[in-house]
Scaffold this motif. Structure first.
Motif: not given
Length: 62
Positions: A17-24, A27-34
């Motif tokens: 889960p610590n990768v989420a801030p890097i992706l956000m 510019g990848m703001h839709c991490l939970g999108c289908p």
């Protein structure tokens, strides 16, 4: 588990889960999108115009 560019965004977030801030931040703001559940990191990087090797370096530095 090592994170690879062939993993889906969903798999990556479950693995580390610590990768989420890097992706956000990238510019990848839709991490939970289908779409993120079936899209590989490499595919997502391409769609967002990101250099996959640079993104992988940031993830590896965690």
């Amino acid at each position: 588990m090592e994170i690879t560019k062939d993993m889906t965004i969903g798999q990556i977030i479950v693995t580390n889960p610590n990768v989420a801030p890097i992706l956000m931040e990238a510019g990848m703001h839709c991490l939970g999108c289908p779409a993120s559940q079936g899209e590989t990191l490499e595919e997502a990087a391409m769609v967002h115009g990101l250099d996959i090797d640079d993104l992988m370096s940031k993830i590896a530095a965690l």
